[in-house]
Design a protein around this motif. Structure first.
Motif, PDB file in Angstrom:
ATOM      1  N   ALA A   1      41.804  58.081  26.022  1.00 29.70           N
ATOM      2  CA  ALA A   1      41.364  57.170  24.673  1.00 29.70           C
ATOM      3  C   ALA A   1      42.582  56.839  23.467  1.00 29.70           C
ATOM      4  CB  ALA A   1      40.777  58.213  24.386  1.00 29.70           C
ATOM      5  N   ILE A   2      41.976  56.121  22.590  1.00 35.89           N
ATOM      6  CA  ILE A   2      42.737  55.313  21.539  1.00 35.89           C
ATOM      7  C   ILE A   2      44.779  54.563  21.682  1.00 35.89           C
ATOM      8  CG2 ILE A   2      43.548  55.551  19.322  1.00 35.89           C
ATOM      9  CD1 ILE A   2      40.730  57.252  19.930  1.00 35.89           C
TER      10      ILE A   2
ATOM     11  N   ALA B   1      56.933  51.116  20.040  1.00 37.71           N
ATOM     12  CA  ALA B   1      56.027  52.294  20.438  1.00 37.71           C
ATOM     13  C   ALA B   1      54.100  52.046  20.819  1.00 37.71           C
ATOM     14  CB  ALA B   1      55.854  53.175  18.971  1.00 37.71           C
ATOM     15  N   GLU B   2      54.512  53.050  22.009  1.00 38.35           N
ATOM     16  CA  GLU B   2      53.057  52.463  22.665  1.00 38.35           C
ATOM     17  C   GLU B   2      52.227  54.441  22.510  1.00 38.35           C
ATOM     18  OE1 GLU B   2      51.452  50.151  23.580  1.00 38.35           O
ATOM     19  OE2 GLU B   2      52.424  48.827  23.372  1.00 38.35           O
ATOM     20  N   ALA B   3      51.286  54.284  22.457  1.00 34.86           N
ATOM     21  CA  ALA B   3      51.255  55.723  22.948  1.00 34.86           C
ATOM     22  C   ALA B   3      49.120  55.593  22.988  1.00 34.86           C
ATOM     23  CB  ALA B   3      51.083  56.780  21.784  1.00 34.86           C
ATOM     24  N   PHE B   4      48.586  56.897  23.784  1.00 29.72           N
ATOM     25  CA  PHE B   4      47.554  57.159  24.302  1.00 29.72           C
ATOM     26  C   PHE B   4      46.732  58.750  23.711  1.00 29.72           C
ATOM     27  CE2 PHE B   4      49.586  56.221  27.881  1.00 29.72           C
ATOM     28  CZ  PHE B   4      49.633  57.701  28.695  1.00 29.72           C
ATOM     29  N   LEU B   5      45.948  59.166  24.327  1.00 33.89           N
ATOM     30  CA  LEU B   5      45.430  60.632  24.385  1.00 33.89           C
ATOM     31  C   LEU B   5      44.877  60.728  24.910  1.00 33.89           C
ATOM     32  CD1 LEU B   5      43.801  61.103  20.401  1.00 33.89           C
ATOM     33  CD2 LEU B   5      46.202  62.124  21.109  1.00 33.89           C
TER      34      LEU B   5
ATOM     35  N   THR C   1      48.433  51.442  28.131  1.00 36.19           N
ATOM     36  CA  THR C   1      47.428  50.711  27.543  1.00 36.19           C
ATOM     37  C   THR C   1      46.920  50.039  27.273  1.00 36.19           C
ATOM     38  OG1 THR C   1      49.389  50.082  26.048  1.00 36.19           O
ATOM     39  CG2 THR C   1      48.949  52.191  25.522  1.00 36.19           C
ATOM     40  N   GLU C   2      47.201  48.687  27.770  1.00 37.16           N
ATOM     41  CA  GLU C   2      45.948  47.957  27.764  1.00 37.16           C
ATOM     42  C   GLU C   2      44.987  47.520  28.633  1.00 37.16           C
ATOM     43  OE1 GLU C   2      45.021  43.445  27.481  1.00 37.16           O
ATOM     44  OE2 GLU C   2      46.281  44.955  25.929  1.00 37.16           O
TER      45      GLU C   2
END
Length: 392
Positions: free
Chosen positions: A15-16, A218-222, A345-346
């Motif tokens: 998510a996110i 930066a790129e991120a996810f949970l 992320t995309e």
């Protein structure tokens, strides 16, 4: 070789997806970019820092700091911690490890973050310390950096399969068209086939628009326990399957294929869907020919047929084969290790329906792939993941 049955990723959501808008150059540190990503994850999820009990970090420019040092800087009390030094495969590898940690109860919420800065001399310093193989076998001959090594692989691939620069142009031009709709993309001027073909050579057959532009970002996810996500009102994507492989086909004199080939049947069998059923595809695109190699190795066409596949398909957001809908690294930029997260992320945004101007209508499933860690004549690491939307 005995086949080991892998368990599905039940009870886990992703998510996110977060992007911290890139900058061509930055005087800030990698820690600053990673910290902004963590803050954005918390802000967009509504979670508190105490809810995050796992942390995965990827960065080329974090030194002399470490992931464990960041726990104190950011106030994270982690019971699960990882550092993923795999360049373009960092996003896939971080996702795989975090998902199993959550599934086994070692963590409930893992923040997966990749970030790098880009000072005026950052790229040069990164190249100098990238690997001993480059220091000993490449740089003494004046062929510094990835462009020269990838040029060797590209020439062999193009000659073997009859790929022209016109074929590669379509990938770069299509991705630039997609980037025009992405507010985070650094390259926002339309690119034509004529401009691509006329671009100055960098390391033949690689020319200017075959290359990614180094930048900061930066790129991120949970990665989360599904029940916990539901309790907090967080919508997460399903992780249907993943694969990862390193040093595949070491017997090949020069790379024409990647490790995806070894595990492609497992990827689709575990997901329960085939390549023809995917709505969106995000390949790792440090060079257009690498995208072609992935189109073959990931099962969208047979080996040697990627050029024809590209000719027959519209690769833009509303086309017959929506591909690298953000614009990819070729037009968004390559923020160091964050480049290995960009496709993830995309892909997440697409299946969550939150991609905004780059959204593919009715996207329910998406594939993201990674490739990286070149040692002169080949990229050593490959991986891929397939996601589905919450209602799929």
């Amino acid at each position: 070789m005995k086949t080991v049955r892998r368990l599905p990723y039940d009870g886990v959501v992703v998510a996110i997806p977060v992007t911290i808008r890139y900058a061509r150059y930055s005087q800030e540190s990698a820690q600053w970019w990673i910290g902004r990503a963590l803050k954005a994850l918390l802000s967009e999820s509504g979670l508190q820092i105490g809810d995050v009990d796992g942390l995965s970090i990827s960065s080329f420019t974090l030194f002399p700091d470490t992931a464990v040092g960041l726990t104190q800087h950011f106030g994270v009390c982690a019971r699960w911690l990882d550092t993923i030094p795999l360049g373009g495969v960092s996003g896939i590898a971080a996702l795989r490890r975090a998902a199993r940690a959550v599934q086994m109860g070692d963590a409930r919420v893992v923040a997966c973050i990749a970030g790098d800065t880009n000072h005026v001399d950052t790229f040069r310093k990164t190249l100098e310390s990238f690997s001993r193989a480059n220091q000993d076998a490449v740089y003494p001959y004046g062929a510094g950096g990835a462009n020269a090594s990838f040029a060797l692989i590209a020439r062999n691939y193009m000659r073997t399969y009859g790929v022209s620069r016109e074929d590669l142009a379509k990938i770069a031009v299509s991705q630039r068209d997609n980037a025009l709709r992405n507010p985070n993309a650094l390259l926002k001027r339309r690119l034509t086939v004529e401009e691509y073909l006329a671009a100055r050579p960098i390391s033949d057959p690689i020319h200017l628009f075959d290359c990614v532009m180094p930048c900061a970002g930066a790129e991120a996810f949970l990665v989360m326990d599904r029940d916990f996500a539901v309790s907090r009102g967080i919508s997460g994507a399903k992780l249907l399957s993943t694969i990862e492989r390193h040093n595949a086909f070491a017997q090949d004199p020069l790379q024409l294929r990647g490790g995806w080939v070894m595990d492609i049947d497992e990827l689709y069998a575990m997901a329960g869907i085939g390549p023809d059923e995917l709505d969106v595809v995000q390949t790792y695109d440090d060079y257009p020919f690498v995208t072609m190699m992935q189109l073959e190795d990931l099962g969208f066409c047979k080996k040697g047929e990627a050029a024809e596949f590209v000719r027959k398909h519209d690769l833009t957001i509303n086309g017959s084969f929506p591909h690298n809908t953000s614009g990819g690294q070729l037009s968004v930029g390559q923020a160091g290790a964050a480049g290995g997260y960009l496709g993830v992320t995309e892909a997440l945004r697409q299946v969550l329906g939150s991609a905004g101007p780059t959204q593919v209508p009715n996207a329910r499933s998406a594939l993201a792939s990674g490739f990286g860690m070149i040692n002169y004549d080949r990229g050593l690491s490959s991986g891929a993941a397939i996601f589905a939307g919450p209602s799929a």
